[in-house]
Design a protein around this motif. Structure first.
Motif, short mmCIF file in Angstrom:
data_model
loop_
_atom_site.label_atom_id
_atom_site.label_comp_id
_atom_site.label_asym_id
_atom_site.label_seq_id
_atom_site.Cartn_x
_atom_site.Cartn_y
_atom_site.Cartn_z
N PHE A 58 0.91 -1.18 -0.02
CA PHE A 58 0.18 0.07 0.03
C PHE A 58 0.80 1.33 0.15
O PHE A 58 0.42 2.17 -0.58
CB PHE A 58 -1.06 0.06 1.37
CG PHE A 58 -1.81 1.32 1.09
CD1 PHE A 58 -2.98 1.19 0.46
CD2 PHE A 58 -1.83 2.31 2.10
CE1 PHE A 58 -3.89 2.37 0.40
CE2 PHE A 58 -2.57 3.37 2.08
CZ PHE A 58 -3.56 3.69 1.22
N SER A 59 2.12 1.17 0.58
CA SER A 59 2.90 2.26 0.78
C SER A 59 3.56 2.80 -0.77
O SER A 59 3.79 3.99 -0.81
CB SER A 59 4.22 2.07 1.74
OG SER A 59 4.94 0.94 0.97
N THR A 60 3.44 1.80 -1.49
CA THR A 60 3.72 2.13 -2.97
C THR A 60 2.94 3.09 -3.76
O THR A 60 3.37 3.80 -4.80
CB THR A 60 4.07 0.74 -4.02
OG1 THR A 60 2.91 0.08 -3.92
CG2 THR A 60 5.31 0.06 -3.29
N CYS A 61 1.47 3.18 -3.12
CA CYS A 61 0.58 3.98 -3.86
C CYS A 61 -0.22 4.81 -2.93
O CYS A 61 -0.97 5.75 -3.49
CB CYS A 61 -0.55 2.87 -4.53
SG CYS A 61 -1.18 1.96 -3.49
N SER A 62 0.24 4.98 -1.80
CA SER A 62 -0.55 5.92 -0.94
C SER A 62 -0.34 7.37 -1.35
O SER A 62 -1.24 8.15 -0.96
CB SER A 62 0.22 5.83 0.67
OG SER A 62 1.48 5.93 0.58
N SER A 63 1.10 7.74 -1.55
CA SER A 63 1.06 9.35 -1.93
C SER A 63 0.41 9.60 -3.35
O SER A 63 -0.16 10.77 -3.34
CB SER A 63 2.55 9.37 -2.36
OG SER A 63 3.60 8.97 -1.33
N HIS A 64 0.38 8.58 -4.24
CA HIS A 64 -0.40 8.96 -5.45
C HIS A 64 -2.10 8.85 -4.95
O HIS A 64 -2.75 10.03 -5.52
CB HIS A 64 -0.34 8.01 -6.50
CG HIS A 64 -1.13 8.17 -7.55
ND1 HIS A 64 -2.21 7.38 -8.07
CD2 HIS A 64 -1.03 8.95 -8.89
CE1 HIS A 64 -3.02 7.63 -9.04
NE2 HIS A 64 -2.20 8.77 -9.52
N LEU A 65 -2.45 8.08 -4.04
CA LEU A 65 -3.89 8.21 -3.63
C LEU A 65 -4.29 9.45 -3.05
O LEU A 65 -5.24 10.05 -3.18
CB LEU A 65 -3.90 7.14 -2.81
CG LEU A 65 -5.41 6.82 -2.31
CD1 LEU A 65 -6.45 6.63 -3.62
CD2 LEU A 65 -5.73 5.42 -1.49
N ALA A 66 -3.44 10.21 -2.12
CA ALA A 66 -3.36 11.33 -1.60
C ALA A 66 -3.67 12.40 -2.41
O ALA A 66 -4.52 13.34 -2.49
CB ALA A 66 -2.34 11.47 -0.32
N VAL A 67 -2.47 12.57 -3.29
CA VAL A 67 -2.75 13.57 -4.42
C VAL A 67 -3.90 13.52 -5.38
O VAL A 67 -4.70 14.71 -5.32
CB VAL A 67 -1.41 13.50 -5.29
CG1 VAL A 67 -1.45 14.58 -6.56
CG2 VAL A 67 -0.32 13.76 -4.60
N VAL A 68 -4.66 12.38 -5.70
CA VAL A 68 -5.68 12.26 -6.46
C VAL A 68 -6.80 12.80 -5.64
O VAL A 68 -7.64 13.47 -5.96
CB VAL A 68 -5.85 10.74 -6.78
CG1 VAL A 68 -7.23 10.43 -7.30
CG2 VAL A 68 -4.79 10.39 -7.81
N SER A 69 -6.86 12.43 -4.39
CA SER A 69 -7.99 12.74 -3.50
C SER A 69 -8.11 14.17 -3.58
O SER A 69 -9.10 14.82 -3.31
CB SER A 69 -7.65 11.93 -2.21
OG SER A 69 -7.89 10.60 -2.20
N LEU A 70 -7.00 14.94 -2.93
CA LEU A 70 -6.77 16.29 -3.16
C LEU A 70 -7.35 17.07 -4.26
O LEU A 70 -8.29 17.97 -4.21
CB LEU A 70 -5.34 16.72 -2.56
CG LEU A 70 -5.07 16.42 -1.14
CD1 LEU A 70 -3.60 16.99 -0.94
CD2 LEU A 70 -5.72 17.48 -0.23
#
Length: 285
Positions: free
Chosen positions: A214-226
């Motif tokens: 999950f850590s490999t995509c957590s940053s991208h998921l946070a940016v997409v959500s914002l």
């Protein structure tokens, strides 16, 4: 905030361009995302600061159309780039009808090679130019008879249509049609990608394995959500007055500032690349 945004995103581009650790497709797309963030804030923030300092300002007709084009273009490019990054994470974690990429990294490298990444980025920029240019050309044929006072801090689509004395029905329909490949379609692709990703992560037996994956995509998921959160709320509820201006400020100014922070704070590779670059610069000095 503007200075920090420029410095942060330039640093991301520098790290991605020079570090051997950041040669994966995800960082390749991240470099282009940083470039689009720089163009986005540069097309809006300097004029916005002029408006704030002077208590109001003027902009030429051509300058307003240029700002609208750059703003619309970079917003479109970011939507496409975030979609490409979600597809990369989907391939890296799970791929239906194929082997799981984590267990078979050669398969992932074979699909997400340099040629594919270049084609994907080129497609993002070409679609951005085509969609935004079509809308900008139609916008240039509108007639503005005054008073030409924009109730916004930049030349956005709706505030410009409110000033036009022409019939804006056609351009509104055109805008709705052109918005489909920019916002809803990429958002659906991202949602479907993360549905498969979450399902695959939940199937991993160990807690450590799930956290690591999950850590490999957590940053991208946070940016997409914002980014998509503010974008979708603003365009789903267009008649919100000052709330719309605040949301516009969020995804045009705040999000480009936060993107590098989100990727840097939770990414070990970027931190190590930054330390290595800092050591080299100190050694030269």
């Amino acid at each position: 905030m503007y200075s920090m945004t420029i410095c942060e995103n330039l640093l991301i581009i520098l790290l991605v361009s020079t570090s051997q650790r950041l040669r994966s497709p995800m960082y390749f797309f991240l470099g282009h995302l940083a470039l689009s963030d720089i163009v986005l804030v540069t097309s809006i923030v300097p004029k916005m600061l002029d408006v704030i300092i002077r208590g109001g300002s003027t902009i030429s007709y051509v300058g307003c159309l240029a700002q609208f084009y750059l703003f619309g273009g970079t917003v479109s490019a970011e939507c496409f780039l975030l979609t490409a990054m979600s597809y990369d994470r989907y391939l890296a974690i799970c791929r239906p009808l194929h082997y799981i990429a984590i267990c078979n990294p050669l398969h992932y490298n074979m699909v997400m090679d340099l040629t594919f990444c270049l084609k994907a980025v080129l497609l993002c920029w070409v679609m951005m130019i085509a969609v935004t240019l079509t809308l900008s050309v139609t916008m240039s044929h509108l007639w503005f008879c005054g008073p030409n006072v924009i109730d916004h801090f930049f030349c956005d689509f709706d505030p410009l249509l409110e000033l036009s004395c022409s019939d804006t029905l056609f351009i509104k329909i055109e805008g709705m049609i052109l918005a489909v490949p920019i916002v809803p379609c990429p958002f659906i692709v991202i949602l479907v990608s993360y549905m498969y990703i979450i399902i695959t992560i939940l199937k991993i037996p160990s807690v450590t394995g799930r956290q690591k994956t999950f850590s490999t995509c957590s940053s991208h998921l946070a940016v997409v959500s914002l980014y998509y959160g503010s974008l979708i709320i603003m365009y789903l509820f267009p008649n919100m007055g000052n709330v719309k201006k605040i949301l516009s400020l969020f995804y045009t100014v705040v999000t480009p500032l936060l993107n590098p922070m989100i990727y840097s704070l939770s990414n070990r590779d970027i931190k190590q690349a930054f330390r290595k670059l800092s050591s080299k610069m100190l050694a030269v000095l």
